[in-house]
Design a protein around this motif. Structure first.
Motif, PDB file in Angstrom:
ATOM      1  N   CYS A 160      -9.143  -5.729 -12.554  1.00  0.00           N
ATOM      2  CA  CYS A 160      -9.310  -5.768 -11.278  1.00  0.00           C
ATOM      3  C   CYS A 160      -8.325  -6.884 -10.670  1.00  0.00           C
ATOM      4  O   CYS A 160      -8.586  -8.076 -10.838  1.00  0.00           O
ATOM      5  N   GLU A 175      -8.843  -8.106  -3.733  1.00  0.00           N
ATOM      6  CA  GLU A 175      -9.404  -8.353  -4.805  1.00  0.00           C
ATOM      7  C   GLU A 175     -10.992  -7.875  -4.618  1.00  0.00           C
ATOM      8  O   GLU A 175     -11.664  -7.235  -5.505  1.00  0.00           O
ATOM      9  N   ALA A 178     -10.944  -4.009  -5.155  1.00  0.00           N
ATOM     10  CA  ALA A 178     -10.700  -3.532  -6.468  1.00  0.00           C
ATOM     11  C   ALA A 178     -12.023  -3.775  -7.199  1.00  0.00           C
ATOM     12  O   ALA A 178     -12.317  -2.937  -7.924  1.00  0.00           O
ATOM     13  N   ASN A 179     -12.650  -4.817  -6.867  1.00  0.00           N
ATOM     14  CA  ASN A 179     -14.152  -5.012  -7.614  1.00  0.00           C
ATOM     15  C   ASN A 179     -15.029  -4.049  -7.192  1.00  0.00           C
ATOM     16  O   ASN A 179     -15.799  -3.438  -7.945  1.00  0.00           O
ATOM     17  N   GLY A 182     -14.370  -1.018  -9.117  1.00  0.00           N
ATOM     18  CA  GLY A 182     -14.613  -1.172 -10.427  1.00  0.00           C
ATOM     19  C   GLY A 182     -16.275  -0.954 -10.695  1.00  0.00           C
ATOM     20  O   GLY A 182     -16.747  -0.554 -11.604  1.00  0.00           O
ATOM     21  N   ARG A 193     -16.020  -5.375 -15.904  1.00  0.00           N
ATOM     22  CA  ARG A 193     -15.171  -5.688 -15.266  1.00  0.00           C
ATOM     23  C   ARG A 193     -14.491  -7.169 -15.520  1.00  0.00           C
ATOM     24  O   ARG A 193     -15.067  -8.091 -15.897  1.00  0.00           O
TER      25      ARG A 193
END
Length: 533
Positions: A160, A175, A178-179, A182, A193
């Motif tokens: 990520c 960020e 993205a997490n 994930g 991750r």
């Protein structure tokens, strides 16, 4: 073949060996006689053209001499045993072994001593063409053994990351997003991750997926670009450019953001079995589970049984509690639809599977959501359902299943306003799902229970469009149309149910207390249908 005891048995792992049905060793002498039988035995269909066989065993001879050598080898093989002679067929064009009369050792069978034995061990034909064929077959054997070997699921590795475009806040928001994606992938398949940043010269395993989310300004408005890439091949699995009202929508998990997260994760999960090496347990389990979901959300009796079997296989391959959670939901649907003969046994299995799923994967937001729905709808525990559903959405606000569980829990607890609010949020999050009929039909039921017939009709029609043979959608629409005075639509819906539901009749729909329209019966919505009798 049906009776291996009546067959000529050919062993190809270790030294080549041929055994008659009576147990006698009838292995031919001569390397090329053995090689001829071995080639036929290892060929799919057990048949090869004569010219191909001549080229593999007598490639240094002229055509006439090679043909004569093949005829001589056939004569020697047939003379070994009447059983072998009967199994060995020689036509003008091709030679073959009869699969009904020959049993060939399974070269990928578990438990065989493959690690220290070789295919056709010690067979030295001294023909370059045969040696090339043998090397290829030994490589194929190694691949088959490796594919069949049990492996521990190491999990899909997800990197990520974000690039900075503008303020440091944008980098943090990218960020976070993205997490979230994930995490949603990891709720569905065993995955880990990790940060996309590498510090120092530390060596580490190559990742499988890279999720990048970058924020940038355009005319004073924040825009987000999401891209998910399969790292080994560079294949782009998902990409989307989305304008936002406010960057803080990501921090607040606003519904449009949650919808993007849910969509991105779902698209990737659907493609994982196609891009990740099939020998990996997490890839095989994901493929089985994905197929199971397509079967499950049809609500058909046989499809639900098949879904349960596929999910059981997925759990055997990769012991991830999410597959137990899905199986508990299968039991719930079977109970609601009254598709099996022993509801008490189903209810006990649903409770057991739910408990096992939580024990295996308590911190999995999807498991929490599935168990919450089962607790509410079939195990009679709306309070426990609300608690479990709240855990689910707090951990992952982009979990569409969690918000539906919240809605159904509050519906059963009698809080109409929250039930409709959460159900509306769930269907907005999951609007691009291939299984969106699940959210639509649940939204239909919630609105019926909360006395919102117009919204219920809209949701029921949306569910029927997404899955034209979805019987629960048509059942609810039948009653809703009749209540609303739309008798032509009600009659057309009844005719549709007659086609897609074995044993359907209007009399059963209205008068059979066991028929699966509990919410309609509770709300007194069955009476208007009597006008159609």
């Amino acid at each position: 073949m049906s009776d291996a005891g009546a067959a000529v048995r050919i062993s190809v792992i270790g030294p080549f060996k041929v055994t008659a049905p009576c147990g006698a060793d009838i292995t031919p002498t001569g390397a090329k006689n053995q090689a001829l039988l071995a080639i036929l035995a290892l060929t799919p269909g057990m048949s090869r053209p004569r010219r191909w066989l001549e080229d593999k065993l007598w490639s240094t001879f002229g055509p006439e001499q090679a043909s004569a050598n093949l005829r001589q080898a056939l004569s020697k093989l047939r003379a070994l045993s009447p059983d072998l002679a009967a199994a060995l067929n020689g036509g003008r064009i091709a030679l073959s072994l009869d699969p009904q009369l020959v049993a060939v050792q399974d070269i990928a069978a578990p438990g065989l001593p493959h690690d220290d034995r070789e295919l056709l061990e010690g067979l030295d034909v001294r023909d370059p063409e045969f040696e090339d064929w043998l090397r290829a077959e030994r490589a194929r054997l190694r691949d088959a053994i490796e594919a069949a070997r049990p492996r521990e699921a190491r999990g899909v590795i997800i990197e990520c990351r974000t690039d900075v475009h503008g303020t440091d806040q944008n980098a943090i928001i990218g960020e976070i997003l993205a997490n979230q994606i994930g995490q949603t992938v990891a709720d569905n398949v065993r995955a880990w991750r990790r940060s996309g940043q590498i510090n120092g010269a530390t060596q580490r395993q190559e990742g499988d997926l890279q999720i990048s989310c970058d924020l940038m300004e355009n005319n004073g408005k924040p825009n987000i670009f999401i891209k998910i890439v399969h790292i080994p091949t560079g294949q782009i699995l998902y990409s989307k450019l989305q304008a936002l009202e406010h960057a803080s929508d990501v921090l607040n998990s606003a519904v449009p953001i949650s919808a993007i997260v849910f969509e991105a994760a779902d698209r990737v999960i659907g493609k994982l079995p196609l891009i990740v090496e099939n020998a990996r347990p997490e890839a095989r389990a994901t493929a089985l589970a994905r197929l199971a979901l397509y079967r499950m959300f049809s609500f058909e009796a046989e499809s639900l049984r098949e879904a349960d079997s596929l999910l059981s296989q997925a759990y055997d391959v990769d012991r991830n509690g999410v597959y137990l959670g899905w199986r508990s939901l299968v039991r719930m649907i079977q109970l609601i639809e009254l598709l099996e003969d022993n509801p008490q046994a189903l209810r006990e299995e649903a409770a057991w599977l739910s408990q096992r799923a939580i024990e295996d994967s308590f911190d999995n937001s999807l498991v929490q959501a599935l168990v919450a729905q089962v607790l509410v709808m079939e195990l009679g525990d709306p309070v426990g359902g609300i608690e479990m559903a709240r855990l689910s959405v707090e951990q992952n606000p982009a979990n569409g299943f969690g918000w539906t569980a919240m809605a159904m829990s509050h519906m059963r607890a009698g809080d109409a306003a929250l039930a409709i609010k959460y159900s509306t949020q769930a269907r907005q999050i999951a609007r691009f799902s291939p299984f969106r009929q699940w959210w639509e039909v649940n939204h239909c039921v919630v609105n019926i229970a909360c006395n919102q017939p117009a919204e219920a009709i809209a949701a029921g029609e949306a569910a029927a469009r997404a899955a034209p043979s979805l019987r629960p959608a048509h059942r609810h629409l039948l009653a809703l149309y009749a209540m609303d005075g739309q008798m032509d639509k009600a009659l057309a819906t009844a005719q549709k149910l007659t086609k897609i539901e074995p044993g359907f009749t209007l009399d059963r729909f209205i008068n059979d207390e066991t028929y699966p329209v509990r919410t309609l019966r509770t709300k007194g919505l069955l009476e208007p249908i009597r006008a159609l009798l």
